[in-house]
Design an enzyme around this catalytic site. Structure first.
Site, PDB file in Angstrom:
ATOM      1  N   THR A 293       1.045  -0.928  -0.262  1.00 48.60           N
ATOM      2  CA  THR A 293       0.024  -0.594   0.054  1.00 48.60           C
ATOM      3  C   THR A 293       1.012   1.482  -0.002  1.00 48.60           C
ATOM      4  O   THR A 293       2.335   1.010   0.708  1.00 48.60           O
ATOM      5  CB  THR A 293      -1.047   0.391   1.290  1.00 48.60           C
ATOM      6  OG1 THR A 293      -1.947  -0.906   0.834  1.00 48.60           O
ATOM      7  CG2 THR A 293      -1.557   1.334   1.711  1.00 48.60           C
ATOM      8  N   PHE A 295       1.047   5.291   0.479  1.00 50.65           N
ATOM      9  CA  PHE A 295       1.142   6.265   1.056  1.00 50.65           C
ATOM     10  C   PHE A 295       1.604   7.442   1.751  1.00 50.65           C
ATOM     11  O   PHE A 295       2.600   7.697   1.157  1.00 50.65           O
ATOM     12  CB  PHE A 295       1.028   6.491   2.806  1.00 50.65           C
ATOM     13  CG  PHE A 295       0.072   4.722   3.245  1.00 50.65           C
ATOM     14  CD1 PHE A 295       1.310   3.504   3.376  1.00 50.65           C
ATOM     15  CD2 PHE A 295      -0.704   4.977   4.364  1.00 50.65           C
ATOM     16  CE1 PHE A 295       0.331   2.609   4.363  1.00 50.65           C
ATOM     17  CE2 PHE A 295      -1.471   3.733   4.807  1.00 50.65           C
ATOM     18  CZ  PHE A 295      -0.725   1.938   5.057  1.00 50.65           C
TER      19      PHE A 295
HETATM   20  O1  LIG Z   1      -7.169  -1.016   7.704  1.00 52.15           O
HETATM   21  C1  LIG Z   1      -6.042  -0.378   8.214  1.00 52.15           C
HETATM   22  O2  LIG Z   1      -5.398  -0.926   9.332  1.00 52.15           O
HETATM   23  C2  LIG Z   1      -5.628   1.101   6.923  1.00 52.15           C
HETATM   24  O3  LIG Z   1      -4.335   1.061   7.936  1.00 52.15           O
HETATM   25  C3  LIG Z   1      -6.260   1.090   6.268  1.00 52.15           C
HETATM   26  C4  LIG Z   1      -5.332   0.282   4.549  1.00 52.15           C
HETATM   27  C5  LIG Z   1      -6.175   1.250   3.532  1.00 52.15           C
HETATM   28  O4  LIG Z   1      -7.195   1.926   3.559  1.00 52.15           O
HETATM   29  O5  LIG Z   1      -6.225   0.674   2.285  1.00 52.15           O
HETATM   30  C6  LIG Z   1      -4.327   0.688   4.875  1.00 52.15           C
HETATM   31  C7  LIG Z   1      -3.280  -0.465   3.994  1.00 52.15           C
HETATM   32  C8  LIG Z   1      -4.119  -1.306   3.571  1.00 52.15           C
HETATM   33  O6  LIG Z   1      -4.191  -1.914   2.491  1.00 52.15           O
HETATM   34  C9  LIG Z   1      -5.238  -1.997   4.438  1.00 52.15           C
HETATM   35  C10 LIG Z   1      -5.946  -0.969   5.153  1.00 52.15           C
END
Ligand SMILES: O=C(O)C(=O)C[C@]1(C(=O)O)C=C[C@@H](O)C=C1
Length: 419
Positions: A293, A295
């Site tokens: 992911t 950020f």
């Molecule tokens: O729910 C979490 O733990 C988050 O940090 C959010 C979140 C997102 O929004 O994509 C972050 C990373 C992962 O892809 C899954 C969820």
């Protein structure tokens, strides 16, 4: 304004992989209500009208943060504008304090970069509860930061706007689930600047209460992105059960534990299992082992773009003639050998439809879009400046969301920092 520091505002040190950071305990996550209270300190006196239980504690916590911020700002102001006190021997064997006028000091790069204004520790707002991947992303971007949990992304943005936090962490895309569209809309709605990015390997686990076996599970809960990232694996595990979306992965784990749910599993990190006392029923359940992911880090001020390290720039634009001429806009980058790393389109909410009329043929209704583009160049690079000058000629709207260092950490999905 009188504020009482919350008795539970004690941090703890957390280590994920090789990074460690302080987890900042608030009585509860920041939510819309205490953000509003912090924004309107005048309500402190009239609190009796609306203050109840937990909200009051939350409000006090926000006020305490705000008060310490104001105090440290005052200290900064005092230090920088007041006269310096120096000690001299006056010839009569006594020490006097003689004020001398402070001369202006030359600005340094550090003065120009957005630094924590309240002291030494950077406060980073994220959506979710401790154990969420966003918290891990905050720790990766800013080791030793104070990570501040917020109940919504909107609140994380506001926390920065109101100086309760110095940065916000926002997931924008995932290698399996794709773009997180709502967060692109938020970037536009707010005026914060992208000052960094972090790519976090995301390693999901299936968590349940101790003693609960897979066969007992008739519901799996998690963040919608996490559910999407594990969809095929859940089916392979025989878990063709109800899947329910909640606000964040760690929140799902907390919910299972707090409600003693013996028929429900959560998808979250191994760290969430540890924090909320759950067992790991299955490890690494994401559909692809290289699940990442991305950020972005947001601040009130942009950073100064550089050319000595790899930089990326994010922009958003709209075109008078819509999608049909998109290739013209993008050619501004192609001609200058600037690589695009991402393109995303979102509905143009202010002008959602473009009507093209032709008496003979009828009326065509085209949907209008905003285009988000990331390209591999710094705004300090003349190529990028020229490309944007050209893009501006074509577009009806153009905003630079930020120019920031690229995440160049070595690629190792197995040594996940989010485990
Ligand atoms: O729910 C979490 O733990 C988050 O940090 C959010 C979140 C997102 O929004 O994509 C972050 C990373 C992962 O892809 C899954 C969820």
């Amino acid at each position: 304004m009188q504020c009482v520091a919350p008795s539970s505002s004690i941090g703890y040190k957390s280590t994920i992989g090789t990074t460690s950071y302080n987890v900042f305990h608030l009585p509860a996550r920041l939510n819309q209500l205490n953000i509003q209270c912090a924004a309107a300190p005048a309500t402190a006196n009239g609190f009796a009208s609306g203050g109840i239980g937990k909200s009051r504690a939350d409000w006090q916590s926000s006020c305490a943060i705000l008060a310490s911020k104001v105090e440290s700002q005052q200290q900064n102001t005092d230090n920088s504008t007041g006269a310096d006190q120096i000690t001299v021997v006056n010839g009569h064997n006594s020490l006097d304090l003689v004020p001398i006028k402070k001369l202006p000091k030359p600005l340094t790069i550090a003065d120009l970069s957005p630094a924590p204004s309240h002291g030494s520790t950077l406060r980073v707002a994220y959506q979710g509860v401790p154990g969420a991947y966003s918290e891990a992303a905050a720790g990766k971007a800013y080791p030793n930061c104070d990570a501040i949990p917020c109940d919504q992304f909107e609140v994380a943005f506001q926390a920065v706007e109101l100086w309760i936090a110095d940065r916000a962490v926002l997931p924008v895309e995932n290698s399996l689930g794709g773009s997180i569209h709502r967060n692109y809309d938020l970037l536009l709605r707010h005026r914060l600047h992208i000052v960094g990015e972090v790519q976090l390997p995301v390693h999901h686990c299936l968590l349940a209460l101790p003693g609960v076996r897979k066969e007992f599970i008739n519901r799996v809960i998690s963040h919608p992105q996490a559910l999407a990232q594990c969809e095929l694996t859940l089916t392979k595990l025989g878990l063709t059960v109800t899947r329910e979306a909640v606000d964040d992965t760690a929140g799902a784990a907390e919910f299972v534990a707090a409600n003693d749910l013996r028929d429900t599993a959560a998808i979250a990190s191994a760290r969430a299992a540890e924090l909320y006392g759950l067992n790991i029923l299955a490890d690494g359940i994401q559909d692809d082992s290289s699940n990442v992911t991305r950020f972005v880090m947001l601040a009130r001020e942009p950073i100064i773009p550089r050319t000595d390290i790899p930089f990326k720039t994010s922009i958003v634009f709209a075109h008078e003639q819509g999608t049909s001429v998109l290739f013209k806009v993008l050619s501004a980058f192609a001609f200058r050998n600037i690589s695009l790393t991402k393109i995303e389109s979102r509905p143009h909410r202010n002008r959602p439809i473009r009507v093209v009329g032709d008496e003979n043929v009828g009326t065509a209704k085209h949907f209008e879009y905003l285009f988000y583009v990331d390209f591999e160049a710094s705004m300090a690079d003349v190529r990028a400046q020229n490309a944007l000058a050209e893009v501006q000629e074509y577009t009806s709207f153009l905003r630079v969301l930020g120019s920031y260092p690229m995440d160049m950490t070595p690629w190792s999905p197995s040594s996940s920092s989010s485990q």
